[in-house]
Design a protein around this motif. Structure first.
Motif, short mmCIF file in Angstrom:
data_model
loop_
_atom_site.label_atom_id
_atom_site.label_comp_id
_atom_site.label_asym_id
_atom_site.label_seq_id
_atom_site.Cartn_x
_atom_site.Cartn_y
_atom_site.Cartn_z
N ASP A 3 0.83 -1.20 0.00
CA ASP A 3 0.00 0.00 0.00
C ASP A 3 0.86 1.26 0.00
OD1 ASP A 3 -2.17 -1.62 0.02
OD2 ASP A 3 -2.68 -1.34 2.14
N ARG A 4 1.99 1.20 0.72
CA ARG A 4 2.87 2.38 0.77
C ARG A 4 3.48 2.66 -0.60
NH1 ARG A 4 7.31 2.47 5.40
NH2 ARG A 4 5.36 2.36 6.59
N LEU A 7 0.87 4.05 -2.88
CA LEU A 7 0.60 5.46 -2.59
C LEU A 7 1.65 6.35 -3.23
CD1 LEU A 7 -0.96 7.67 -1.10
CD2 LEU A 7 0.51 7.24 0.87
N MET A 128 -8.93 8.54 -0.18
CA MET A 128 -7.55 9.03 -0.16
C MET A 128 -7.46 10.51 0.20
SD MET A 128 -6.04 7.08 -3.53
CE MET A 128 -4.50 8.00 -3.45
N LEU A 131 -5.80 11.12 3.48
CA LEU A 131 -4.37 10.81 3.43
C LEU A 131 -3.58 11.94 2.79
CD1 LEU A 131 -2.31 8.51 3.92
CD2 LEU A 131 -2.72 7.80 1.57
N ARG A 304 -5.06 4.36 7.85
CA ARG A 304 -4.91 2.99 7.34
C ARG A 304 -5.92 2.71 6.23
NH1 ARG A 304 -2.12 -0.81 10.46
NH2 ARG A 304 -0.56 0.26 11.72
N ALA A 307 -4.72 4.38 3.09
CA ALA A 307 -3.60 3.65 2.50
C ALA A 307 -4.08 2.38 1.80
CB ALA A 307 -2.57 3.32 3.57
#
Length: 586
Positions: A3-4, A7, A128, A131, A304, A307
């Motif tokens: 996921d990181r 992103l 998102m 985020l 979370r 992500a």
């Protein structure tokens, strides 16, 4: 892709603005501390023994005012940059996803319901927002502000600073316990939301049929069960954490921190280790030392979830597109061949194998066989819903993979039971395959499809919009899709028997429309009612993913094989239905 990593890849278009906003947020994080430090230093200057240093006092006041101005300007600029960047990113991602979805194989959509696609394109992109627009800036502030405060307090008294920090390790332990298994739980959270979305979409789309057959309660039960399952899962997940969360929040709450500062400061002053005015910086700055941790804890779930949403968006964008030839070939004629064609969904289990078939122009080929034998899969290989994993599908001497989608769909049309109409005008829906068609051509296609009069009865005729002032029955929607196929005028047609679930009135109109549609075309039919294919030029009976029998209706009956047994069972079922209807009439 994690996921990181997903992103970071998705945020590439706004990376420069993120860096700029982050730099401004660093300025904000430090300047936010300045007024509190100034108040503390002002108190120490005023309470110091001897005459007051007026120049120092006014200097501290000036720094405080400057810090406030810098704080507001940096905070506003960073927030504005990230919110505009977020809006641009959402627009960019939705356009990118829409463009990508236009290139994936059509079969990809048959494996996913509307709720899943809607969640990815709409909900996951929107998720998102937190985020991009908030979490990154909050994270910077949560790291930089405590570090700056810690550096300042250490210059005042390192012993009381360590005492003030004592609750933080306890909070960290409690937080780590709460976060155990968080990734798996968030995955279940997303799956539960997808089930709710799918249930809502299916319920709304089928409401007319559901109410007609009195199944409202039964259909609603599926949605209710999805919601109840989500509530049970969420309760089982969150309930054990509530007490621990409350305890961890209490450990670093402002009242607790103030109590630690005052108790520790009183003890230090009484022991002569610290001057009384030196306790004030801890009361002002030390109390707020843990405030960013509270922000992070309250936003951790949204962080979370955001992500995870980024990971799902990246996964959709990573879906392999339908390969397009660099130099598309043009078929010479409309002869269709399946040459040793095979197909597997997962690359291991073959759904179809060794399919050899020739469809001469202007002939009708029907596919029969039990449910799960591969009829629909075989039919969808011709319009390239999927690509064969073995052999080839050939039109006019050219492999369909070499023809290219735009050219292919000028040669191959399809009408399936699952009708899809856009939320657009009837004109736009019918002209989907030929956007440049004239109004007269559209009306002639609608008339041939037995739907013109129904359209003219709508409030705005052909300008009526599906779902707004045009609400069509299933049979009427099917006739619109037939009008669309008529206007496209493809010489090869794949037909999944469109009348299998129609009422008698609609069935008659659809059959008339289909008679117009199939005239003179090369036709591949998926058979549900065997009497509709008795006149086919060739019938293929599928079994276990291969062609078990082939021939004309009479020849297959004479052979006494699988087709003959299926026909006998069908005839018995039809006789029972006829007898039942006769009893009702009596």
């Amino acid at each position: 892709m994690s996921d990181r990593a997903a992103l970071m890849e998705l945020m590439a278009p706004i990376r420069a603005r993120v860096v700029t906003a982050s730099a401004l947020q660093l300025v904000y994080a430090v300047s936010a501390l300045v007024p509190f430090v100034c108040v503390a230093e002002l108190a120490r200057a005023l309470l110091a023994p001897g005459p007051v240093d007026r120049a120092r006092v006014w200097g501290i006041a000036a720094v405080a005012v400057g810090g406030l101005l810098v704080r507001f300007l940096a905070f506003g600029a960073a927030g504005a940059i990230m919110h505009f960047a977020d809006a641009d990113l959402q627009l960019h991602l939705r356009r990118r996803m829409a463009a990508h979805l236009a290139r994936v194989p059509l079969g990809w959509f048959t494996d996913r319901n509307s709720g899943q696609v809607k969640k990815a394109v709409q909900d996951d992109v929107r998720e998102m927002h937190h985020l991009v627009a908030h979490a990154l800036l909050d994270l910077l502030a949560a790291v930089v502000t405590p570090l700056a405060a810690l550096a300042y307090l250490l210059t005042v008294d390192w012993r009381l600073t360590l005492l003030v920090l004592a609750p933080i390790p306890l909070f960290a332990v409690a937080f780590a316990i709460m976060m155990r298994g968080f990734g798996e739980q968030m995955k279940r959270w997303g799956e539960a939301n997808e089930r709710i979305n799918a249930a809502v979409v299916e319920f709304v789309r089928g409401i007319a049929v559901i109410k007609t057959f009195g199944q409202t309660q039964r259909s609603y039960r599926r949605f209710a069960e999805a919601v109840d399952d989500f509530a049970d899962f969420f309760g089982a997940w969150v309930r054990p954490m509530l007490r621990l969360s409350g305890l961890s929040m209490a450990l670093i709450s402002p009242p607790t921190m103030l109590l630690v500062v005052l108790a520790g400061g009183t003890f230090f002053v009484s022991q002569g280790w610290l001057a009384a005015p030196d306790v004030l910086p801890f009361a002002l700055v030390g109390v707020g030392l843990t405030a960013p941790f509270l922000t992070l804890d309250m936003g951790s779930m949204r962080l979370r979830r955001a992500a995870e949403s980024a990971g799902k968006v990246a996964a959709l964008l990573a879906t392999p597109a339908l390969p397009e030839p660099e130099e598309p070939a043009a078929p010479d004629g409309h002869r269709v061949e399946f040459r040793g064609a095979g197909f597997s969904y997962d690359g291991q289990t073959r759904v179809l194998r060794e399919i050899d078939l020739v469809m001469e122009p202007g002939t009708v080929t029907a596919l029969a066989g039990p449910s799960g034998s591969g009829k629909s899969t075989l039919a969808k290989l011709l319009p390239r819903f999927h690509d064969v994993t073995e052999g080839a599908v050939v039109i006019g001497g050219q492999d369909v993979r070499a023809i290219g989608s735009a050219e292919l769909y000028r040669h191959v049309g399809f009408v399936f039971q699952d009708v899809q109409l856009l939320r657009a005008s009837l004109t736009a829906n019918i002209a989907l395959g030929r956007p440049d068609a004239s109004a007269g051509e559209i009306e002639r296609a609608a008339a041939a499809a037995q739907i013109h009069e129904r359209i003219m009865a709508l409030p705005r005729g052909y300008d009526s919009v599906i779902g707004e002032d045009a609400h069509l029955s299933g049979g009427e929607a099917q006739r619109v899709s037939i009008a669309r196929a008529l206007l496209a005028d493809a010489p090869i047609l794949v037909l999944d028997e469109a009348t299998a679930f129609a009422d008698p009135e609609s069935e008659s109109a659809i059959q008339d429309a289909l008679s117009t549609l199939v005239a003179g075309r090369t036709l591949l039919v998926i058979a549900h009612r065997l009497q509709t294919i008795a006149g086919a030029d060739q019938i293929l009976v599928l079994g276990d993913g291969t062609i078990a029998e082939r021939g004309r209706h009479a020849d297959l009956l004479a052979a006494g094989g699988a087709y003959a047994r299926q026909w006998a069972a069908y005839a018995r079922a039809g006789e029972r239905a006829w007898t039942h209807d006769e009893e009702i009439v009596r």
